[in-house]
Enzyme design. Structure first.
Site, PDB file in Angstrom:
ATOM      1  N   ASN A   1      -0.223   4.486  -0.256  1.00 39.05           N
ATOM      2  CA  ASN A   1      -0.803   5.751   0.214  1.00 39.05           C
ATOM      3  C   ASN A   1      -1.562   5.635   1.536  1.00 39.05           C
ATOM      4  O   ASN A   1      -2.318   6.526   1.899  1.00 39.05           O
ATOM      5  CB  ASN A   1      -1.720   6.342  -0.867  1.00 39.05           C
ATOM      6  CG  ASN A   1      -2.886   5.422  -1.177  1.00 39.05           C
ATOM      7  OD1 ASN A   1      -2.936   4.294  -0.676  1.00 39.05           O
ATOM      8  ND2 ASN A   1      -3.809   5.878  -1.990  1.00 39.05           N
TER       9      ASN A   1
ATOM     10  N   ASP B   1      -9.458 -16.246 -16.395  1.00 34.21           N
ATOM     11  CA  ASP B   1     -10.232 -16.745 -15.271  1.00 34.21           C
ATOM     12  C   ASP B   1     -11.310 -17.738 -15.723  1.00 34.21           C
ATOM     13  O   ASP B   1     -12.051 -17.450 -16.664  1.00 34.21           O
ATOM     14  CB  ASP B   1     -10.906 -15.536 -14.598  1.00 34.21           C
ATOM     15  CG  ASP B   1     -11.495 -15.868 -13.247  1.00 34.21           C
ATOM     16  OD1 ASP B   1     -10.715 -16.149 -12.328  1.00 34.21           O
ATOM     17  OD2 ASP B   1     -12.729 -15.834 -13.112  1.00 34.21           O
TER      18      ASP B   1
ATOM     19  N   HIS C   1      -3.783 -17.319  -5.333  1.00 38.12           N
ATOM     20  CA  HIS C   1      -4.636 -16.580  -4.402  1.00 38.12           C
ATOM     21  C   HIS C   1      -5.876 -17.371  -3.989  1.00 38.12           C
ATOM     22  O   HIS C   1      -6.703 -16.866  -3.239  1.00 38.12           O
ATOM     23  CB  HIS C   1      -5.069 -15.264  -5.052  1.00 38.12           C
ATOM     24  CG  HIS C   1      -5.940 -15.501  -6.251  1.00 38.12           C
ATOM     25  ND1 HIS C   1      -5.476 -16.070  -7.417  1.00 38.12           N
ATOM     26  CD2 HIS C   1      -7.263 -15.295  -6.449  1.00 38.12           C
ATOM     27  CE1 HIS C   1      -6.476 -16.200  -8.271  1.00 38.12           C
ATOM     28  NE2 HIS C   1      -7.574 -15.737  -7.718  1.00 38.12           N
ATOM     29  N   ASP C   2      -6.035 -18.591  -4.513  1.00 39.56           N
ATOM     30  CA  ASP C   2      -7.186 -19.421  -4.136  1.00 39.56           C
ATOM     31  C   ASP C   2      -6.764 -20.611  -3.275  1.00 39.56           C
ATOM     32  O   ASP C   2      -7.556 -21.531  -3.051  1.00 39.56           O
ATOM     33  CB  ASP C   2      -7.881 -19.971  -5.393  1.00 39.56           C
ATOM     34  CG  ASP C   2      -8.525 -18.885  -6.236  1.00 39.56           C
ATOM     35  OD1 ASP C   2      -8.953 -17.854  -5.679  1.00 39.56           O
ATOM     36  OD2 ASP C   2      -8.598 -19.074  -7.467  1.00 39.56           O
TER      37      ASP C   2
ATOM     38  N   ASP D   1      -4.064   3.841   2.633  1.00 35.34           N
ATOM     39  CA  ASP D   1      -5.515   3.597   2.776  1.00 35.34           C
ATOM     40  C   ASP D   1      -5.818   2.145   3.139  1.00 35.34           C
ATOM     41  O   ASP D   1      -6.986   1.764   3.255  1.00 35.34           O
ATOM     42  CB  ASP D   1      -6.271   4.011   1.509  1.00 35.34           C
ATOM     43  CG  ASP D   1      -5.920   3.161   0.311  1.00 35.34           C
ATOM     44  OD1 ASP D   1      -5.043   2.269   0.429  1.00 35.34           O
ATOM     45  OD2 ASP D   1      -6.512   3.376  -0.768  1.00 35.34           O
TER      46      ASP D   1
ATOM     47  N   GLU E   1      -7.345 -20.682 -16.854  1.00 35.46           N
ATOM     48  CA  GLU E   1      -7.669 -21.382 -15.613  1.00 35.46           C
ATOM     49  C   GLU E   1      -8.810 -22.357 -15.911  1.00 35.46           C
ATOM     50  O   GLU E   1      -9.845 -21.951 -16.437  1.00 35.46           O
ATOM     51  CB  GLU E   1      -8.093 -20.382 -14.533  1.00 35.46           C
ATOM     52  CG  GLU E   1      -8.227 -21.043 -13.171  1.00 35.46           C
ATOM     53  CD  GLU E   1      -9.205 -20.356 -12.228  1.00 35.46           C
ATOM     54  OE1 GLU E   1      -9.100 -20.567 -11.016  1.00 35.46           O
ATOM     55  OE2 GLU E   1     -10.089 -19.616 -12.709  1.00 35.46           O
TER      56      GLU E   1
ATOM     57  N   ASP F   1       0.850  -1.189   0.000  1.00 36.44           N
ATOM     58  CA  ASP F   1       0.000   0.000   0.000  1.00 36.44           C
ATOM     59  C   ASP F   1       0.891   1.247   0.000  1.00 36.44           C
ATOM     60  O   ASP F   1       1.627   1.473   0.953  1.00 36.44           O
ATOM     61  CB  ASP F   1      -0.892  -0.047   1.250  1.00 36.44           C
ATOM     62  CG  ASP F   1      -1.710   1.216   1.428  1.00 36.44           C
ATOM     63  OD1 ASP F   1      -1.885   1.958   0.443  1.00 36.44           O
ATOM     64  OD2 ASP F   1      -2.190   1.446   2.565  1.00 36.44           O
TER      65      ASP F   1
ATOM     66  N   ASP G   1      -5.105 -10.234 -15.728  1.00 35.17           N
ATOM     67  CA  ASP G   1      -6.147 -11.229 -15.500  1.00 35.17           C
ATOM     68  C   ASP G   1      -7.338 -10.871 -16.383  1.00 35.17           C
ATOM     69  O   ASP G   1      -7.768  -9.717 -16.404  1.00 35.17           O
ATOM     70  CB  ASP G   1      -6.567 -11.199 -14.017  1.00 35.17           C
ATOM     71  CG  ASP G   1      -6.799 -12.582 -13.452  1.00 35.17           C
ATOM     72  OD1 ASP G   1      -7.599 -13.330 -14.064  1.00 35.17           O
ATOM     73  OD2 ASP G   1      -6.217 -12.906 -12.404  1.00 35.17           O
TER      74      ASP G   1
ATOM     75  N   ASP H   1      -1.690  -1.261  -3.915  1.00 27.83           N
ATOM     76  CA  ASP H   1      -2.017  -0.506  -5.127  1.00 27.83           C
ATOM     77  C   ASP H   1      -0.894  -0.590  -6.160  1.00 27.83           C
ATOM     78  O   ASP H   1       0.174  -1.142  -5.892  1.00 27.83           O
ATOM     79  CB  ASP H   1      -2.323   0.953  -4.762  1.00 27.83           C
ATOM     80  CG  ASP H   1      -1.294   1.525  -3.794  1.00 27.83           C
ATOM     81  OD1 ASP H   1      -0.089   1.420  -4.105  1.00 27.83           O
ATOM     82  OD2 ASP H   1      -1.694   2.043  -2.721  1.00 27.83           O
TER      83      ASP H   1
HETATM   84  C1  GLC Z   1     -11.246 -17.973 -10.290  1.00 29.05           C
HETATM   85  C2  GLC Z   1     -10.475 -17.040  -9.413  1.00 29.05           C
HETATM   86  C3  GLC Z   1     -11.169 -16.929  -8.106  1.00 29.05           C
HETATM   87  C4  GLC Z   1     -12.553 -16.387  -8.356  1.00 29.05           C
HETATM   88  C5  GLC Z   1     -13.312 -17.215  -9.389  1.00 29.05           C
HETATM   89  C6  GLC Z   1     -14.513 -16.481  -9.906  1.00 29.05           C
HETATM   90  O1  GLC Z   1     -11.272 -19.259  -9.793  1.00 29.05           O
HETATM   91  O2  GLC Z   1      -9.154 -17.468  -9.300  1.00 29.05           O
HETATM   92  O3  GLC Z   1     -10.464 -16.130  -7.204  1.00 29.05           O
HETATM   93  O4  GLC Z   1     -13.280 -16.383  -7.167  1.00 29.05           O
HETATM   94  O5  GLC Z   1     -12.526 -17.494 -10.508  1.00 29.05           O
HETATM   95  O6  GLC Z   1     -14.114 -15.396 -10.705  1.00 29.05           O
HETATM   96 CA    CA Z   2      -3.423   2.090  -1.294  1.00 25.29          CA
END
Ligand code: GLC
Ligand code: CA
Length: 595
Positions: A25, A206, A342-343, A27, A264, A23, A100, A31
């Protein structure tokens, strides 16, 4: 040559989850300027491509995977100008930027959807999937079919304006686009060109295997009788027209740029199904993220329970790795090598051992696994530090992900009803410890925690209040600043390992062979390429193990390349390889001595 060498095959891709990276700034949200300020850190690690999870305008119902404007940056993350600066910073360092692409669905706050829902006659009505209600015998309004959404409940949401339901495979705020409509596809090609023409170098797509749904949207078979809604993935994963749509995308857009593409593809373990997306002859994508390996520790039940941990065996793990490493190589199938994103929960917690005594060693051992597998290498933010899942003592309120929240509350509700004899009124002491155990291991939240930069407040992530709690017990002694100064750190190990991978093409392109498929302790394999052979042995246990190398594998001229112990590199005597707890070792034969 089945595998022509190309930049995106050699590349190390680093995934950034922008909201939690840095981050700039105060908040509390990471970013774009925060990312730009860390480009030297990434370059130093050996990163070639940065993949940004979504930074487009979004109400953040699903943390940015719900996009309300594809052509603008969410103000939390910055501006288009900031994006241009980030891109210039990357390109100036000979790095690339992958965006993405989330086009199975939009946000319900996207202008397309707002028009679509305004009237049945609206020209954008057919851009989404609308159906009239059904009525049961008692005249109650019901969704058009029994499909269950990924984040619980019905996959349909009723909209009063026109008295119809729209389909959302994920959150109610993520209506699915209707890819059958050529105007939708045209709009997607245009927004892709918008970013490519601005300089972006590729896309991670995605849930791209969900864009084509089976005609007629039939009810799913009842696999869980006590549930109102049923798993319907067979009606929308790898649907009838998905390859046609991707081939159209390829000819209209992808083929006109020198870019990296990765799709994905959840809910699919069938290799032949996935091959169609990847084989160069099909002209679709460079590679896919398939989840067979990271799904290994989920229960094998009809009901998908990715939030529950199932003990796994190394023989199962290596069977999956080996199968994909060798799959259709002669036809050009190419892997995406990843174990975090991230999942997912953190790899050292799930596949290594995150106890203090073993965390460094096992994180390094897993790094060795990653850099010695064939395919394009993906590293998720914090993986290079050996970040681990946050502690079991954290309550459900610290889990910010809608998937965690929904599953917890759905199960809580079921138990409440059961315990109060169906009246659903009594809010007694309901035991949710099993669910909390599962979430502590498997929740998506563990990958989404703020990055641990240094020992200052909030791990140096923000000077304000972080959008999500930082791992406060951990960061004071486990952070990037400490690890950068320490040549024996996980971060230093990753840097060296990524450099070795690039220096030795055998690690990227070599043929894979498992040396002992039934072994439950040591994962040992060879990679062979143009007369060079690498021998890899990884002890997945906290015990000393003697591994018997098949004769002929250790040849004169073979020498240690690297290992994760401070002294020595797997002690070999004859065919016996002695491995200490979580020890990993890689040997390399010189071209002269290799067979
Ligand atoms: C993909 C993303 C996940 C998201 C899902 C719906 O699996 O990696 O984070 O929740 O798609 O967009
Ligand atoms: Ca920020």
């Amino acid at each position: 040559m089945p595998h022509p060498e190309t930049w995106w095959k050699d590349a190390v891709v680093y995934q950034i989850y922008p909201v939690s990276f840095l981050d700039s700034n105060g908040d509390g949200f990471g970013d774009l300027n925060g990312i730009t300020s860390k480009l030297d850190y990434l370059q130093d690690l050996g990163v070639n491509v940065v993949w940004l999870s979504p930074i487009y305008k979004s109400p953040l119902a699903d943390m940015g995977y719900d996009i309300s404007d594809y052509r603008d940056i969410d103000p939390r993350y910055g501006t288009l100008d900031d994006w241009d600066k980030l891109l210039a910073g990357l390109h100036g360092r000979h790095m690339k930027l992958m965006m993405d692409l989330v086009v199975n669905h939009t946000s319900d706050e996207h202008a397309w959807f707002e028009q679509s829902k305004s009237a049945k006659e609206n020209p954008k009505r057919d851009w989404y999937i609308w159906r009239p209600p059904k009525y049961d015998v008692d005249g109650n309004r019901r969704p058009p079919n029994n499909w269950k959404a990924q984040f619980q409940g019905s996959a349909w949401e009723y909209d009063e304006t026109t008295d119809e339901y729209y389909l959302h495979l994920y959150h109610t705020k993520q209506p699915d686009l209707n890819w059958e409509n050529p105007d939708v596809r045209q709009a997607v090609w245009e927004l892709m060109r918008f970013w490519l023409d601005r300089g972006c170098d590729g896309f991670r797509m995605d849930v791209i295997n969900l864009i084509s749904k089976v005609e007629g949207l039939p009810d799913a078979p009842i696999t869980i009788p006590e549930d109102e809604y049923q798993d319907a993935t067979e009606f929308y994963a790898n649907g009838p027209r998905v390859h046609e749509f991707l081939q159209e995308m390829h000819s209209k857009v992808l083929s006109q740029y020198d870019i990296i593409t990765v799709g994905e593809t959840p809910f699919t373990h069938s290799a032949s199904e996935l091959a169609r997306y990847v084989l160069p002859a099909n002209k679709e994508l460079n590679m896919v993220f398939q989840f067979e390996l990271v799904d290994l520790d989920s229960p094998r039940t009809a009901q998908r329970m990715p939030f529950i941990h199932r003990p796994w065996k190394l023989s199962e793990f290596r069977e999956i790795v080996g199968r994909w490493q060798t799959f259709k190589r002669d036809e050009g199938f190419w892997n995406a090598v990843f174990i975090e994103n991230h999942d997912q929960g953190r790899s050292v917690t799930r596949w290594g051992n995150d106890a203090d005594a073993w965390r460094v060693l096992s994180a390094k051992m897993l790094a060795m696994l990653e850099v010695t597998l064939g395919g394009t290498q993906y590293v998720f933010q914090g993986q290079e530090l050996g970040l681990r899942n946050f502690p079991r003592s954290w309550g459900i309120e610290e889990y910010k992900d809608v998937a965690s929240q929904n599953i917890y509350h759905e199960i809580l509700e079921q138990r409440r009803k059961r315990e109060s004899g169906g009246t659903g009124e009594e809010d007694s002491q309901i035991d949710m410890s099993d669910i909390m155990d599962g979430l502590q291991m498997k929740a998506r939240d563990h990958g989404r925690i703020p990055m641990q930069w240094d020992a200052t407040g909030h791990a140096g992530f923000t000077t304000g209040t972080p959008w999500m709690r930082v791992n406060d017990d951990d960061y004071p002694h486990w952070n990037a600043a400490l690890q950068l100064d320490d040549t024996s750190s996980v971060r230093s190990f990753w840097k060296n390992a990524l450099r070795l991978r690039k220096e030795h093409q055998v690690l990227i392109y070599g043929d894979f062979q498992d040396l002992d498929p039934q072994n439950e302790d040591v994962f040992a394999y060879t990679r062979t390429y143009r007369g060079v052979r690498a021998v890899v042995a990884l002890n997945f246990t906290s015990k000393d193990i003697v591994f018997n190398l098949p004769s002929g594998e250790i040849m004169p001229g073979i020498s240690p390349l690297f290992g994760n112990y401070p002294v020595g590199n797997g002690d070999v005597q004859g065919n016996e390889l002695k491995l200490r707890p979580y020890e990993g070792t890689v040997y390399l034969s010189t071209p002269d001595t290799a067979t």
